[in-house]
Design an enzyme around this catalytic site. Structure first.
Site, PDB file in Angstrom:
ATOM      1  N   ASP A 245     -13.118 -14.510  58.083  1.00  0.00           N
ATOM      2  CA  ASP A 245     -13.315 -13.065  58.136  1.00  0.00           C
ATOM      3  C   ASP A 245     -13.312 -12.646  59.605  1.00  0.00           C
ATOM      4  O   ASP A 245     -13.585 -13.464  60.492  1.00  0.00           O
ATOM      5  CB  ASP A 245     -14.625 -12.638  57.471  1.00  0.00           C
ATOM      6  CG  ASP A 245     -14.572 -11.186  56.997  1.00  0.00           C
ATOM      7  OD1 ASP A 245     -14.169 -10.949  55.851  1.00  0.00           O
ATOM      8  OD2 ASP A 245     -14.906 -10.285  57.789  1.00  0.00           O
TER       9      ASP A 245
ATOM     10  N   ASP B  46      -8.350 -11.551  49.354  1.00  0.00           N
ATOM     11  CA  ASP B  46      -9.102 -10.431  48.784  1.00  0.00           C
ATOM     12  C   ASP B  46      -9.131  -9.361  49.869  1.00  0.00           C
ATOM     13  O   ASP B  46     -10.080  -9.246  50.630  1.00  0.00           O
ATOM     14  CB  ASP B  46     -10.508 -10.891  48.393  1.00  0.00           C
ATOM     15  CG  ASP B  46     -11.337  -9.777  47.783  1.00  0.00           C
ATOM     16  OD1 ASP B  46     -10.730  -8.819  47.264  1.00  0.00           O
ATOM     17  OD2 ASP B  46     -12.571  -9.845  47.848  1.00  0.00           O
TER      18      ASP B  46
ATOM     19  N   GLY C 256     -19.052 -13.736  48.202  1.00  0.00           N
ATOM     20  CA  GLY C 256     -19.232 -13.817  46.759  1.00  0.00           C
ATOM     21  C   GLY C 256     -18.159 -14.650  46.083  1.00  0.00           C
ATOM     22  O   GLY C 256     -18.447 -15.511  45.248  1.00  0.00           O
ATOM     23  N   LYS C 257     -16.906 -14.413  46.441  1.00  0.00           N
ATOM     24  CA  LYS C 257     -15.812 -15.177  45.846  1.00  0.00           C
ATOM     25  C   LYS C 257     -15.761 -16.590  46.420  1.00  0.00           C
ATOM     26  O   LYS C 257     -15.380 -17.540  45.725  1.00  0.00           O
ATOM     27  CB  LYS C 257     -14.493 -14.441  46.060  1.00  0.00           C
ATOM     28  CG  LYS C 257     -14.440 -13.095  45.336  1.00  0.00           C
ATOM     29  CD  LYS C 257     -13.136 -12.367  45.588  1.00  0.00           C
ATOM     30  CE  LYS C 257     -13.143 -11.002  44.906  1.00  0.00           C
ATOM     31  NZ  LYS C 257     -14.155 -10.093  45.495  1.00  0.00           N
TER      32      LYS C 257
ATOM     33  N   CYS D 232     -10.244 -13.437  53.401  1.00  0.00           N
ATOM     34  CA  CYS D 232     -11.076 -12.274  53.752  1.00  0.00           C
ATOM     35  C   CYS D 232     -12.406 -12.417  53.014  1.00  0.00           C
ATOM     36  O   CYS D 232     -12.695 -11.693  52.063  1.00  0.00           O
ATOM     37  CB  CYS D 232     -10.391 -10.966  53.369  1.00  0.00           C
ATOM     38  SG  CYS D 232      -8.710 -10.788  54.030  1.00  0.00           S
ATOM     39  N   ALA D 233     -13.203 -13.364  53.454  1.00  0.00           N
ATOM     40  CA  ALA D 233     -14.359 -13.820  52.672  1.00  0.00           C
ATOM     41  C   ALA D 233     -15.491 -12.813  52.612  1.00  0.00           C
ATOM     42  O   ALA D 233     -16.254 -12.787  51.651  1.00  0.00           O
ATOM     43  CB  ALA D 233     -14.870 -15.145  53.242  1.00  0.00           C
TER      44      ALA D 233
ATOM     45  N   CYS E 226     -10.003  -4.364  45.301  1.00  0.00           N
ATOM     46  CA  CYS E 226     -10.871  -3.623  44.370  1.00  0.00           C
ATOM     47  C   CYS E 226     -10.515  -2.136  44.463  1.00  0.00           C
ATOM     48  O   CYS E 226     -11.377  -1.276  44.526  1.00  0.00           O
ATOM     49  CB  CYS E 226     -12.348  -3.867  44.659  1.00  0.00           C
ATOM     50  SG  CYS E 226     -12.868  -3.519  46.355  1.00  0.00           S
TER      51      CYS E 226
END
Length: 439
Positions: free
Chosen positions: A266, A313, A247-248, A242-243, A366
Site C-alpha cells: 500500500d 483491490d 481485510g482481504k 492495494c492492501a 467497491c
C-alpha cells in the site's frame, strides 16, 4: 446530558461533517475523542443523527427550507445544522421535545408533515432517492428505472454486520454460530460466502471471545467473495497490491493456511499500520508488508514474473459502500471518478507485470459505476489480449463452491464474465471484480 445540550452537540457535529473536508466517520470519531464526557448513549444518538442526515440530506434540507423558520425565530436563531438535527434526531420524541422551544416543536411538526409521499413535488425525484443528479443518472442508465429505484431504496438502509471465520483459528463455521447463540446473538450463515456469518443487528464484537482470540474477523460478504476469486493456495506467492488495512489480506492468508508468501502493499504507512494488530490476532505469519512510493515503485521490479496470484483491490469512489459511508455521495463528483479510473488503469498495468505465466490476476472495486469497473476491465483485456485471457468469474466461484454463483455474475457473451454485487439484489456492499489468467 440534558436534551438541550445534546441537540446543541448534534448541531455542532453536523456543522463539522457537512463541510465535507474529511470522511464523516473520521470527523465523528475525532469529535468523540475530543468530547470525552459523552457517554455511550449520547455517542450513539449523535452518530445515528449525523448518518440519518447524510442519507436523507436532500429531503431534509428541502423540508427545513419549505417549512420556513420557526415562528418568532430567524435563521441565526435556528440555523440549518440545528434544523437538520431536529428533523433527523435519533433519540425519542420525549427527549427531543424537552430540548426545543414551543416554536421549534410546532415548526418540527409542520416540517415532518412535508415528508409524506403525497406532499412531495412530483417533479423532484431527488427528494425520494437522495442522490446527486449525476450519480442518479449514471445508475439509472446502468440499471433502468425499476432497478435504480430498488437500489436507491436499499442504499438508505444500514448495512448488515458480517463476520468471516478465520481458518487458522477455527476449522468450521458451525462452532462459531453456536458460540454466538450461547451469547444470545442472533446470527446466520451468509447465503454465498462459505465462511461468512451475518449478525441480525449491529453488535460490539469486541465482547465476543472468538473475535478477540482471532477466530473471526469483520468482513462484508462481498469482500469475502472477492478473495475467493483469487484461489490462493498454500504453496503460492501472492500479492495484495492495494492492501489498505488488510481485510482481504487476512482472508487470503487464511485461504493459504499460513503457507507460501503473501505480500501486502500500500502507499499509506498509516493504513498498513492498522493491519499489524489484526495480523497478530489472526495467527498469520506468512504476510510481508511494504509501503510503496507509488504503483511504479522501483522495488517491484525484482518481483516481476514471480507471483502466482495478484489482487488489485483498486482505490475507487467507494460508492458501493453508501450504506456505511453515505457522505461519499456528496464528496464524490464525475471529475473525481474519472481521475480514479485513470489511477486504477495505471495500478492494474503495474500489478499485472508481477504475474508468472499461468498466474491469476483479479481486479476489484467497491464502486457501482461502470466507469471504474467494466470500462477499466475491458480496456485492459483489449490492451493485453496477447498476454492475458479473461476468465469467467462464474468458473472461479464454482471452483470455490459458492452456492448459486450465476446470480452473482454478469457481463460477457454468456453473462458470467464479471462478479457484480448490488446491495438491493445480494444484501452485500456494491462490488465488481474481473479475473484474468496470464498465458
Amino acid at each position: 446530558m440534558h436534551p438541550k445540550a445534546l441537540l446543541k452537540e448534534a448541531a455542532a457535529l453536523l456543522e463539522q461533517v457537512l463541510r465535507f473536508d474529511h470522511p464523516a466517520d473520521a470527523v465523528v470519531a475525532r469529535h468523540f475523542r475530543d468530547q470525552k464526557s459523552l457517554g455511550p448513549r449520547e455517542r450513539g444518538v449523535l452518530a445515528d443523527t449525523v448518518f440519518r442526515v447524510l442519507r436523507q440530506r436532500t429531503l431534509l434540507e428541502w423540508q427545513a427550507k419549505a417549512a420556513k423558520n420557526p415562528e418568532g425565530m430567524d435563521g441565526s436563531d435556528c440555523p440549518m445544522p440545528r434544523k437538520l438535527a431536529l428533523l433527523a434526531f435519533a433519540g425519542d420524541d420525549a427527549t427531543l421535545q424537552a430540548g426545543v422551544s414551543e416554536a421549534e416543536w410546532a415548526w418540527l411538526a409542520k416540517a415532518r408533515a412535508l415528508a409524506q409521499p403525497e406532499s412531495l413535488p412530483a417533479d423532484r425525484p431527488e427528494l425520494v432517492h437522495n442522490l446527486p443528479a449525476w450519480l442518479a443518472d449514471a445508475l439509472t442508465e446502468q440499471l433502468g428505472a425499476e432497478g435504480f429505484t430498488a437500489l436507491a431504496k436499499a442504499l438508505m438502509d444500514n448495512a448488515p454486520l458480517d463476520l468471516r471465520v478465520n481458518l487458522i483459528k477455527q476449522k468450521k463455521r458451525e462452532p462459531v454460530l453456536a458460540a454466538l447463540a450461547d451469547m444470545g446473538w442472533e446470527a446466520s450463515p451468509t447465503p454465498y460466502a462459505p465462511l461468512g456469518i451475518r449478525l441480525s443487528k449491529k453488535r460490539n464484537v469486541n465482547r465476543f471471545p472468538v473475535f478477540t482470540e482471532g477466530g473471526v474477523e469483520v468482513q462484508d460478504e462481498g469482500s469475502q467473495l472477492l478473495c475467493l476469486l483469487l484461489d490462493a493456495r498454500r504453496q503460492h506467492m501472492v500479492v495484495d497490491f492495494c492492501a489498505g488495512a488488510g481485510g482481504k489480506t487476512l482472508a487470503i492468508g487464511g485461504a493459504m493456511r499460513d503457507g507460501g508468501r503473501l505480500y501486502a502493499f500500500d502507499t499509506s504507512a498509516h493504513r498498513l499500520d492498522a493491519l499489524k494488530p489484526r495480523l497478530a490476532r489472526s495467527g498469520l505469519s506468512n504476510v510481508h508488508t511494504m509501503v510503496l512510493n507509488n504503483e511504479h515503485d522501483q522495488r517491484l521490479r525484482k518481483l516481476e514474473g514471480k507471483m502466482d496470484r495478484v489482487l488489485v483491490d483498486a482505490p475507487c469512489s467507494g460508492l458501493g459502500t453508501l450504506r456505511r459511508n453515505p457522505d461519499l455521495k456528496w464528496r464524490q463528483t464525475p471529475e473525481t471518478v474519472a481521475a480514479q479510473a485513470q489511477l486504477q488503469t495505471s495500478i492494474l498495468e503495474s500489478a499485472a507485470r508481477l504475474l508468472k505465466p499461468g498466474g491469476r490476476l483479479v481486479y476489484a472495486t467497491c464502486s457501482l459505476l461502470r466507469t471504474e469497473n467494466e470500462d477499466v476491465a475491458e480496456a485492459f483485456s483489449a490492451a493485453h489480449a496477447k498476454d492475458f485471457s479473461a476468465m469467467p468469474a462464474l468458473e472461479a466461484l464454482r471452483a470455490a463452491k459458492v452456492p448459486t454463483p450465476e446470480v452473482l455474475c454478469t457481463g460477457g457473451n454468456a453473462g458470467h464474465l464479471y462478479l457484480r454485487l448490488w446491495p438491493h439484489q445480494h444484501s452485500t456492499d456494491g462490488f465488481f471484480a474481473a479475473v484474468w489468467q496470464k498465458k
